[in-house]
Design a protein around this motif. Structure first.
Motif, mmCIF file in Angstrom:
data_model
loop_
_atom_site.group_PDB
_atom_site.id
_atom_site.type_symbol
_atom_site.label_atom_id
_atom_site.label_comp_id
_atom_site.label_asym_id
_atom_site.label_seq_id
_atom_site.Cartn_x
_atom_site.Cartn_y
_atom_site.Cartn_z
ATOM 1 N N VAL A 5 0.846 -1.191 0.000
ATOM 2 C CA VAL A 5 0.000 0.000 0.000
ATOM 3 C C VAL A 5 0.883 1.244 0.000
ATOM 4 O O VAL A 5 1.941 1.265 0.623
ATOM 5 N N ALA A 6 0.447 2.270 -0.737
ATOM 6 C CA ALA A 6 1.194 3.533 -0.814
ATOM 7 C C ALA A 6 0.231 4.688 -0.553
ATOM 8 O O ALA A 6 -0.970 4.588 -0.835
ATOM 9 N N PHE A 7 0.780 5.786 -0.029
ATOM 10 C CA PHE A 7 -0.054 6.925 0.375
ATOM 11 C C PHE A 7 0.482 8.224 -0.221
ATOM 12 O O PHE A 7 1.691 8.405 -0.344
ATOM 13 N N TYR A 8 -0.461 9.119 -0.536
ATOM 14 C CA TYR A 8 -0.106 10.469 -0.986
ATOM 15 C C TYR A 8 -0.988 11.439 -0.209
ATOM 16 O O TYR A 8 -2.207 11.275 -0.163
ATOM 17 N N THR A 9 -0.360 12.444 0.393
ATOM 18 C CA THR A 9 -1.111 13.406 1.213
ATOM 19 C C THR A 9 -1.055 14.791 0.602
ATOM 20 O O THR A 9 0.025 15.316 0.340
ATOM 21 N N LEU A 10 -2.221 15.372 0.393
ATOM 22 C CA LEU A 10 -2.336 16.768 -0.028
ATOM 23 C C LEU A 10 -2.747 17.601 1.176
ATOM 24 O O LEU A 10 -3.477 17.136 2.045
ATOM 25 N N GLY A 11 -2.251 18.843 1.238
ATOM 26 C CA GLY A 11 -2.774 19.745 2.250
ATOM 27 C C GLY A 11 -1.952 19.859 3.510
ATOM 28 O O GLY A 11 -0.730 19.865 3.478
ATOM 29 N N CYS A 12 -2.650 19.891 4.635
ATOM 30 C CA CYS A 12 -2.112 20.409 5.888
ATOM 31 C C CYS A 12 -1.472 19.337 6.769
ATOM 32 O O CYS A 12 -1.528 18.151 6.480
ATOM 33 N N LYS A 13 -0.895 19.804 7.880
ATOM 34 C CA LYS A 13 -0.282 18.911 8.863
ATOM 35 C C LYS A 13 -1.304 17.935 9.431
ATOM 36 O O LYS A 13 -0.980 16.795 9.757
ATOM 37 N N LEU A 14 -2.547 18.392 9.566
ATOM 38 C CA LEU A 14 -3.607 17.519 10.071
ATOM 39 C C LEU A 14 -3.797 16.324 9.145
ATOM 40 O O LEU A 14 -3.925 15.185 9.601
ATOM 41 N N ASN A 15 -3.798 16.575 7.841
ATOM 42 C CA ASN A 15 -3.906 15.467 6.879
ATOM 43 C C ASN A 15 -2.729 14.503 7.014
ATOM 44 O O ASN A 15 -2.901 13.284 6.926
ATOM 45 N N PHE A 16 -1.519 15.038 7.222
ATOM 46 C CA PHE A 16 -0.352 14.166 7.381
ATOM 47 C C PHE A 16 -0.504 13.268 8.604
ATOM 48 O O PHE A 16 -0.171 12.083 8.575
ATOM 49 N N SER A 17 -1.033 13.828 9.699
ATOM 50 C CA SER A 17 -1.202 13.021 10.913
ATOM 51 C C SER A 17 -2.217 11.910 10.668
ATOM 52 O O SER A 17 -2.040 10.778 11.125
ATOM 53 N N GLU A 18 -3.276 12.218 9.914
ATOM 54 C CA GLU A 18 -4.313 11.211 9.669
ATOM 55 C C GLU A 18 -3.841 10.150 8.679
ATOM 56 O O GLU A 18 -4.132 8.958 8.840
ATOM 57 N N THR A 19 -3.102 10.564 7.653
ATOM 58 C CA THR A 19 -2.536 9.574 6.717
ATOM 59 C C THR A 19 -1.645 8.585 7.464
ATOM 60 O O THR A 19 -1.705 7.373 7.235
ATOM 61 N N SER A 20 -0.808 9.117 8.347
ATOM 62 C CA SER A 20 0.118 8.260 9.086
ATOM 63 C C SER A 20 -0.629 7.241 9.941
ATOM 64 O O SER A 20 -0.247 6.068 10.034
ATOM 65 N N THR A 21 -1.725 7.663 10.564
ATOM 66 C CA THR A 21 -2.527 6.757 11.388
ATOM 67 C C THR A 21 -3.195 5.693 10.527
ATOM 68 O O THR A 21 -3.199 4.500 10.876
ATOM 69 N N ILE A 22 -3.754 6.094 9.385
ATOM 70 C CA ILE A 22 -4.366 5.124 8.467
ATOM 71 C C ILE A 22 -3.310 4.129 7.980
ATOM 72 O O ILE A 22 -3.561 2.921 7.890
ATOM 73 N N ALA A 23 -2.106 4.627 7.691
ATOM 74 C CA ALA A 23 -1.018 3.742 7.231
ATOM 75 C C ALA A 23 -0.660 2.715 8.304
ATOM 76 O O ALA A 23 -0.412 1.532 7.990
ATOM 77 N N ARG A 24 -0.623 3.131 9.562
ATOM 78 C CA ARG A 24 -0.325 2.169 10.647
ATOM 79 C C ARG A 24 -1.418 1.121 10.752
ATOM 80 O O ARG A 24 -1.134 -0.050 11.040
ATOM 81 N N ASN A 25 -2.667 1.515 10.481
ATOM 82 C CA ASN A 25 -3.756 0.533 10.485
ATOM 83 C C ASN A 25 -3.525 -0.526 9.414
ATOM 84 O O ASN A 25 -3.782 -1.720 9.633
ATOM 85 N N PHE A 26 -3.040 -0.097 8.255
ATOM 86 C CA PHE A 26 -2.744 -1.049 7.176
ATOM 87 C C PHE A 26 -1.618 -2.008 7.579
ATOM 88 O O PHE A 26 -1.723 -3.219 7.360
ATOM 89 N N THR A 27 -0.543 -1.466 8.128
ATOM 90 C CA THR A 27 0.580 -2.341 8.498
ATOM 91 C C THR A 27 0.178 -3.297 9.615
ATOM 92 O O THR A 27 0.616 -4.448 9.640
#
Length: 442
Positions: A5-27
């Motif tokens: 799985v790969a991730f791309y984040t647009l926008g703010c620091k809040l989006n980065f924090s949420e992408t990272s959490t979703i990514a940990r759910n995948f792993t």
């Protein structure tokens, strides 16, 4: 075989924090995370809708994913996915679009990775986004973005964020502290607090407006977390930044002298049209208070140019206001019309070429302000946290008051904090030094 799985984040620091959490759910579910440019089975794009450009970039990013693997499953989440789900689902190659309440449940929706003929949409009425999901980013950078609040109850006339993220609601103090401790245990030295309107911290779930804790109490509690060397407040509304908080930061063990305070306009008529919750006098007062107790503090400013009704005189008011103010840099946004906002129907539309000209003028002012701030710091000794990227043979870092520095690449300095005497500004505007010299104090 384990799926990738790969991730791309647009926008703010809040989006980065949420992408990272979703990514940990995948792993946690047995997926391997890979870079977005690699061949993956699933590509997840976390979207933004603050500016028109963020909307347009989405199609380009989908094409990039398809180029890496034409058969990959492509999912869109985030603010744009909530506001325009059907529009995203119609983009060629998109298989799944999840709205605000569904994005953290993404794994439940992708048991079948076969491509869909049409993008499948699972969205909600934004009123249903009345619960809170905590998140933080780790592993992506040497700093961690820690989400403490989501949503917004403000009704700024240009903004779609309340439509994309719902009402203001906060994490519990207990959970924020638990997440901060988890971050510190990973060896991360700096936490950046993030949210939509973090000064409003304390409002509970389900529309409960009672503040269990205030933002000041949050700051006070985080200052006691062991292992974190720096805490940074990402962005806070001027009307919610209280003297008590400023004084606490000035004497804090870990909070750094760096504030990012949205202004949007230096003209009171435009601030009223924007329905901001302050006028320019209050903003001046906040800047003066910070500089009074922290003369070396860095202050960043958000400003919007080309808002409907902004005449040349209004703009020049803003330019002079910012020019006279003791601030360090600007984030300049060119106003763009957003559907379902009050501002989209206001009179006095500013031509796009005028918006761009004004934006260019303020970006030039920002460069002068940043240079002047950096020059004011020369001769002082500051602490620098070095980051992990090798950029053209240099390692970069930021001082506690957000002066960007560089020195010749040495991986031993990644994620380490050193006291450094600031001496010279290089041609690129950064402070430059050599780790073999006596400029490193400790």
């Amino acid at each position: 075989m384990r799926k990738k799985v790969a991730f791309y984040t647009l926008g703010c620091k809040l989006n980065f924090s949420e992408t990272s959490t979703i990514a940990r759910n995948f792993t946690d579910e047995g997926f391997d995370r890979v870079d977005f440019s690699d061949n993956a089975d699933i590509y997840v794009i976390n979207t933004c809708s603050v500016t028109e450009n963020a909307d347009k970039r989405f199609k380009t990013i989908v094409k990039q994913a398809q180029k890496s693997n034409p058969d990959a499953f492509v999912a869109a989440v985030g603010c744009y996915a909530q506001l325009k789900p059907e529009e995203l689902a119609a983009v060629d190659g998109v298989d799944l679009v999840l709205g605000a309440t569904e994005k953290f449940k993404i794994i439940d929706y992708i048991n079948d990775l076969s491509k869909n003929e049409f993008g499948e949409v699972h969205s909600c009425e934004i009123e249903e986004a009345d619960f809170y999901v905590g998140s933080y980013s780790i592993g992506d950078r040497t700093r961690a973005f820690l989400k403490v609040q989501d949503g917004c109850d403000y009704k700024c006339t240009y903004c779609t964020i309340p439509l994309a993220r719902g009402i203001s609601r906060s994490d519990t103090l207990e959970n924020v502290l638990k997440n901060a401790k988890e971050i510190s245990e990973k060896g991360i030295k700096e936490i950046v607090l993030t949210g939509v309107n973090i000064g409003d911290y304390g409002k509970g779930e389900f529309g409960n407006k009672k503040h269990e804790h205030t933002f000041y109490e949050l700051v006070e509690a985080l200052d006691t977390v062991d292992g974190i060397e720096r805490l940074r407040i990402s962005s806070i509304e001027p009307n919610l930044l209280k003297n008590k908080t400023i004084d606490f930061v000035a004497n804090s063990r870990t909070f750094v002298p760096h504030f990012h305070i949205p202004l949007q306009s230096g003209n009171d008529e435009i601030l009223k049209l924007m329905r901001r919750r302050y006028l320019s006098d209050l903003y001046v007062d906040r800047v003066q208070k910070i500089k009074e107790v922290m003369p070396h503090a860095c202050i960043g400013v958000d400003v919007i140019v080309g808002f409907p009704g902004e005449t040349e005189d209004h703009f020049l008011d803003t330019y002079k206001f910012l020019s006279d103010l003791d601030i360090s840099y600007l984030h300049v946004f060119t106003y763009s019309e957003r559907d379902n906002t009050v501002a989209a129907n206001l009179n006095g539309v500013v031509p796009m070429n005028v918006r761009k000209k004004r934006s260019k003028m303020l970006r030039g002012l920002s460069a002068k302000k940043r240079r002047a701030f950096y020059e004011s710091q020369l001769g002082s000794t500051r602490t620098v946290l070095f980051e992990s990227e090798n950029k053209e043979g240099y390692i970069h870092g930021f001082t506690e008051n957000y002066v960007k520095v560089k020195m010749p690449w040495n991986p031993e300095y990644i994620n380490t904090v050193h006291q450094i005497k600031l001496k010279d500004i290089d041609e690129d505007g950064m402070v430059r030094f050599d780790f073999t010299s006596k400029e490193i104090v400790a």
